[in-house]
Structure formats: C-alpha cells, structure tokens
Design a protein around this motif. Structure first.
Motif, mmCIF file in Angstrom:
data_model
loop_
_atom_site.group_PDB
_atom_site.id
_atom_site.type_symbol
_atom_site.label_atom_id
_atom_site.label_comp_id
_atom_site.label_asym_id
_atom_site.label_seq_id
_atom_site.Cartn_x
_atom_site.Cartn_y
_atom_site.Cartn_z
ATOM 1 N N LEU A 43 1.024 -1.319 0.152
ATOM 2 C CA LEU A 43 0.094 -0.107 -0.019
ATOM 3 C C LEU A 43 0.974 1.170 0.056
ATOM 4 O O LEU A 43 0.526 2.109 -0.803
ATOM 5 C CB LEU A 43 -0.861 0.059 1.225
ATOM 6 C CG LEU A 43 -1.939 1.022 1.331
ATOM 7 C CD1 LEU A 43 -3.290 0.770 2.035
ATOM 8 C CD2 LEU A 43 -1.398 2.059 2.019
ATOM 9 N N LEU A 44 1.959 1.347 0.804
ATOM 10 C CA LEU A 44 2.748 2.382 0.828
ATOM 11 C C LEU A 44 3.522 2.779 -0.329
ATOM 12 O O LEU A 44 3.880 3.626 -0.850
ATOM 13 C CB LEU A 44 3.633 2.306 2.077
ATOM 14 C CG LEU A 44 4.836 3.350 2.494
ATOM 15 C CD1 LEU A 44 4.003 4.663 2.799
ATOM 16 C CD2 LEU A 44 5.704 3.024 3.410
ATOM 17 N N LEU A 45 4.016 1.561 -1.088
ATOM 18 C CA LEU A 45 4.444 1.480 -2.498
ATOM 19 C C LEU A 45 3.673 2.216 -3.465
ATOM 20 O O LEU A 45 3.977 3.161 -4.072
ATOM 21 C CB LEU A 45 4.933 0.353 -2.847
ATOM 22 C CG LEU A 45 5.491 -0.039 -4.318
ATOM 23 C CD1 LEU A 45 6.695 0.942 -4.330
ATOM 24 C CD2 LEU A 45 5.515 -1.356 -4.897
ATOM 25 N N GLY A 46 2.487 1.867 -3.378
ATOM 26 C CA GLY A 46 1.378 2.477 -4.381
ATOM 27 C C GLY A 46 1.200 3.984 -4.303
ATOM 28 O O GLY A 46 1.361 4.568 -5.212
ATOM 29 N N GLY A 47 1.022 4.312 -2.927
ATOM 30 C CA GLY A 47 0.954 5.801 -2.524
ATOM 31 C C GLY A 47 2.140 6.444 -2.961
ATOM 32 O O GLY A 47 2.407 7.734 -3.558
ATOM 33 N N TYR A 48 3.354 5.859 -2.679
ATOM 34 C CA TYR A 48 4.635 6.571 -2.670
ATOM 35 C C TYR A 48 4.744 7.083 -4.544
ATOM 36 O O TYR A 48 5.189 8.015 -5.021
ATOM 37 C CB TYR A 48 5.879 5.777 -2.710
ATOM 38 C CG TYR A 48 7.283 6.379 -2.791
ATOM 39 C CD1 TYR A 48 7.688 7.440 -2.195
ATOM 40 C CD2 TYR A 48 7.919 5.926 -3.704
ATOM 41 C CE1 TYR A 48 9.024 7.876 -2.561
ATOM 42 C CE2 TYR A 48 9.106 6.261 -4.209
ATOM 43 C CZ TYR A 48 9.701 7.393 -3.558
ATOM 44 O OH TYR A 48 10.980 7.904 -3.900
ATOM 45 N N LEU A 49 4.602 5.891 -5.059
ATOM 46 C CA LEU A 49 4.692 6.111 -6.695
ATOM 47 C C LEU A 49 3.626 7.213 -7.167
ATOM 48 O O LEU A 49 3.923 8.087 -8.165
ATOM 49 C CB LEU A 49 4.351 4.807 -7.520
ATOM 50 C CG LEU A 49 5.120 3.637 -7.132
ATOM 51 C CD1 LEU A 49 4.637 2.253 -7.738
ATOM 52 C CD2 LEU A 49 6.671 4.041 -7.766
#
Length: 298
Positions: A43-49
C-alpha cells in the motif's frame, strides 16, 4: 446530532477504504492460504509512486501507473518468492513468514526514500469540503465512498461472472480437484496477488488524502487496521470483509470523535478500538461473522 452524523459519515468513508485493503487480505488468503503481512508496505509503495509521479504525469496517469506497478510487485512476490517454498510441508506458514520479510525490506527502502517528509499525492479533491444538510464532509471522503463502492462492486462482479472468479472459488474450495479439472491454480493465485496489490494502491490515495496530512512512512501501518476487518468477516468471505470494514471504520471514528467521553479508556483508545472489537467478536464467533460452516464427513 451534527457531530454524531459527521462522525458516522467519516466512519463509513474510512470503512469503505478499509474494505479495499481487507478485500486484498481475503483474496490472497482464499487463493493461497497465506496471510499477507506485506500488504501494508505494498500500500505504501502504491501511494509513494503516485506521490512522485503526479507532478509529471498528472494524478490520473500516476494512479494508473501506481496500480499497475503495485500489482506487478505483488504478483512477483508470489511467483518469485512464495512459489519456491510451495512444496514445503508447512508451506502456508513458511510463506506467511516470507511476507513478513518482504514487508521489512519494502518498508525499510520506502522509509529511507520518504524520510520525515509528508508527501502530497496531488489528488483533485485537495481540502475542499461539501455539506450534506448541516453536516460538512470532505470531498475526499465522498470520493472514497464512491470509488470504493465502484471498485468493490467490480471485484464482486469479477468473482461472480468471470472464468477467473469461478476458478478462484473452485481452487479455494479444493485446490487438488480444481487442478484435476484443468484449472491453472498457479495462474489464478498470481492474479489474486496482483488484484490485491492493485486494491492496496487505490486505498493508499484515500488514506493519505485530506483530512489526513499526506503520505508518510507510517501510512502503510494503517493497513493493519483493516486486518481485524478481514478477521471479523471470516477471512474467506469478501462480503464479510466489507461488513467487517464498515464496523471497524465506524468504531474507530466514534472512538476518536468521543474521545473525551472515553478518556477513562486512555487517550489512544481510538487506535486500539478496532482490535478491541475484533477480540470481543471473536470471543462470541471464533470463526468470524461470515465464516462458512464446514461440512464433516463421517
């Protein structure tokens, strides 16, 4: 009364976002029998991208790229890591432990990149607020409910009306029988991981949107609040995940909105309220609210 209505609306919006995350837990567990503890870091990866791409691509394109990339990473975790221990006698347990390692690696790298910053995702709602009668509601909350309802409806339709959905349900019931019927269970499983990753990326947008201050290195930990929702629903029931998420969202919002009246329980009770509800429900329904009854053959 206005405060109560505002709190309930916030709880429903929060529950709708938690439903996206909880549905990911359920899909992965149904397909592979694995508790995915890497879900928060995905989830954090998606938001960071979305945060790093929206300035150059625009919000919509950045979200599309983030959804596809997060889905690809989730699928790669299954295909490249979890499959290697699939033949272990205790495969599900070992694979669950592997997801903990994946979570640590992803979270460490993303935390290094984010640092102490608060990242904006460039969402179109920003800090705008609308009114429903006397109740002010952030536009991002209204968008969260609408988008979550549309996405969850599409996922349910995918389960019900597509060959992949039928294959997933068959594999969840009896993997060996499904394989003998020609169902490519490995492909079904990987696609389930991809779908869960995509749902996590969409949820990240609304967890970081106003009234939240933005995306930080701790945003992924919010996903763990959706874990009790999946447990409450029985962990194998998509409708249960939805119902459990709404219950958890309402509980957290009410506990936060009436914190002064609940001060005897501690200042941070709203943070632990979802887990308290989970424990209370499981004491009464150990298999969860929507768990299917198993058949016993004598």
């Amino acid at each position: 009364m206005t405060v109560l209505l505002s709190t309930v609306l916030d709880g429903l919006a929060l529950g709708a976002v938690y439903a996206l995350v909880a549905l990911g837990f359920v899909i992965v567990f149904k397909a592979s029998g694995v508790l995915d503890f890497a879900h928060g870091s995905l989830l954090l990866l998606g938001g960071y991208l979305v945060a790093v791409l929206h300035a150059s691509l625009g919000f919509a394109a950045a979200l599309a790229v983030a959804v596809l990339a997060t889905a690809a990473v989730a699928g790669a975790v299954d295909r490249l890591l979890l499959r290697r221990v699939a033949r272990d006698p205790h495969a599900a347990t070992v694979q669950t432990i592997v997801t903990i390692g994946v979570d640590i690696v992803l979270l460490t790298d993303l935390s290094r990149r984010i640092g102490g910053d608060l990242l904006s995702l460039g969402d179109p709602w920003r800090d705008s607020v609308s009114r429903i009668g006397p109740v002010p509601v952030a536009d991002s909350r209204l968008a969260a409910v609408a988008v979550s309802a549309a996405v969850i409806g599409a996922v349910f339709a995918l389960f019900r009306f597509t060959a992949w959905g039928l294959s997933l349900r068959a594999a969840a019931e009896d993997p060996e029988a499904a394989a003998l019927q020609g169902i490519r269970t490995a492909r079904v499983r990987t696609l389930a991981w991809c779908l869960a990753g995509a749902l996590a990326a969409v949820a990240a947008v609304f967890l970081a949107a106003f009234p939240a201050p933005g995306l930080d290195s701790g945003t992924g930990q919010i996903a763990l609040k959706a874990f009790p929702a999946a447990i409450l629903g029985g962990l194998t029931s998509p409708p249960g995940a939805l119902a459990g998420s709404l219950l958890i969202g309402l509980t957290e919002a009410l506990a936060a909105g009436y914190q002064s009246e609940l001060h005897v329980l501690g200042d941070g009770f709203a943070d632990v309220a979802p887990y308290a509800v989970m424990v209370l429900v499981l004491l009464i329904r150990p298999a969860g609210l929507f768990a299917a009854k198993g058949a016993a053959r004598v």
